[in-house]
Design an enzyme around this catalytic site. Structure first.
Site, PDB file in Angstrom:
ATOM      1  N   GLU A  86       0.872  -1.256   0.005  1.00  0.00           N
ATOM      2  CA  GLU A  86       0.122   0.057  -0.004  1.00  0.00           C
ATOM      3  C   GLU A  86       0.941   1.328   0.099  1.00  0.00           C
ATOM      4  OE1 GLU A  86      -3.805   0.101   1.900  1.00  0.00           O
ATOM      5  OE2 GLU A  86      -4.191  -1.652   1.717  1.00  0.00           O
ATOM      6  N   HIS A 143      -5.208   2.246   0.827  1.00  0.00           N
ATOM      7  CA  HIS A 143      -4.533   3.337   0.008  1.00  0.00           C
ATOM      8  C   HIS A 143      -4.337   2.854  -1.614  1.00  0.00           C
ATOM      9  CE1 HIS A 143      -3.168   3.895   4.030  1.00  0.00           C
ATOM     10  NE2 HIS A 143      -2.767   5.030   3.594  1.00  0.00           N
ATOM     11  N   LYS A 170     -10.007   5.646   6.989  1.00  0.00           N
ATOM     12  CA  LYS A 170      -9.233   6.467   6.321  1.00  0.00           C
ATOM     13  C   LYS A 170      -8.928   5.910   4.780  1.00  0.00           C
ATOM     14  CE  LYS A 170      -5.044   6.726   7.632  1.00  0.00           C
ATOM     15  NZ  LYS A 170      -3.614   6.552   7.476  1.00  0.00           N
TER      16      LYS A 170
END
Ligand SMILES: O=C1C[C@@](O)(C(=O)O)C[C@@H](O)[C@@H]1O
Length: 253
Positions: A86, A143, A170
């Site tokens: 990531e 991500h 997130k």
């Protein structure tokens, strides 16, 4: 909104909180960096343990963590090991990753821990539960360094992280166009109606800078800003970030 309150910092309320990452490779570099960053008075500090030499080694990491905690005694500390899958600096096996996070949580030196939610989805829920039992807040993360998924996929991913029981959700994505930036912002706005937890999103690189500044409007509770060195493309220096967020906040009120 369920705010996450740590050492007097309320994440999910008011101006987005500024988190400064520590990216030093050696102990000496990290101590110097931590002292410089402390003077910048961040709301939160993130230690990117994957940037540290042998950071994947639990013993090494925890020793360093103790030193960092000593420097940031009153500032909330986020522990992150970003895996190479990531966008992080070094590889780690899934087993070592889980052990490292659990050991870090047990030290009592960290306030928040980043968990890559899609690393091993069968195990994520249990891992998050065990970390929370140690008294830390969990930031589930995901991500995409080479693309911006569709709005639907981004919302789904954030909702999945919510379902895993994380305290904060997130998502970081890479834009290839202005449309991609707008997609990330739309997904962020949509999440306001779908969760009561703080959400953190960012569109990386130059094309995404705006997403790091407009969290108060879009609904991103924390923004990452560069201290001595950026930990991801598009992070702007922390002092400039603080001035900009204050100016925007003033204009809203
Ligand atoms: O997840 C994130 C967000 C980030 O990738 C950014 O784009 O600012 C920076 C990382 O250090 C952090 O762990």
């Amino acid at each position: 909104m369920k705010t996450v309150e740590i050492k007097g910092i309320k994440i999910g309320e008011g101006i987005p909180k500024i988190c400064i990452p520590l990216t030093g490779k050696t102990k000496e570099e990290l101590i110097k960096e931590a002292e410089t960053v402390k003077n910048m008075k961040p709301d939160l500090v993130e230690w990117r343990a994957d940037c540290y030499e042998e950071g994947e080694n639990s013993e090494n990491s925890l020793e360093m963590l103790k030193t960092i905690r000593g420097i940031f005694d009153t500032i909330p500390l986020l522990f992150t090991f970003r895996t190479d899958k990531e966008g992080g600096d070094r590889p780690i096996t899934c087993v070592d990753y889980v052990n490292l996070l659990e050991n870090a949580a047990k030290t009592g030196f960290v306030d928040l821990i980043d968990v890559e939610a899609f690393c091993d989805t069968a195990k994520t829920k249990k891992l998050i539960e065990s970390l929370k039992e140690c008294g830390v807040f969990v930031v589930a993360s995901n991500h995409h360094f080479h693309r911006t998924p569709s709005i639907e996929e981004m919302v789904n991913r954030l909702e999945t992280m919510d379902g895993f029981g994380a305290d904060i959700l997130k998502l970081a994505v890479m834009p290839k166009s202005e449309e991609d930036l707008m997609s990330l912002l739309t997904a962020t706005v949509m999440m306001k109606k779908r969760t009561d937890k703080p959400v953190i999103t960012m569109s990386m690189g130059k094309a995404g800078v705006l997403s790091r500044l407009c969290g108060e409007t879009a609904g991103s509770a924390v923004t990452f800003a560069a201290g001595m060195k950026a930990s991801a493309p598009g992070q702007i220096p922390a002092d400039r970030m603080r001035r900009t967020l204050a100016l925007l906040h003033e204009s809203f009120t």
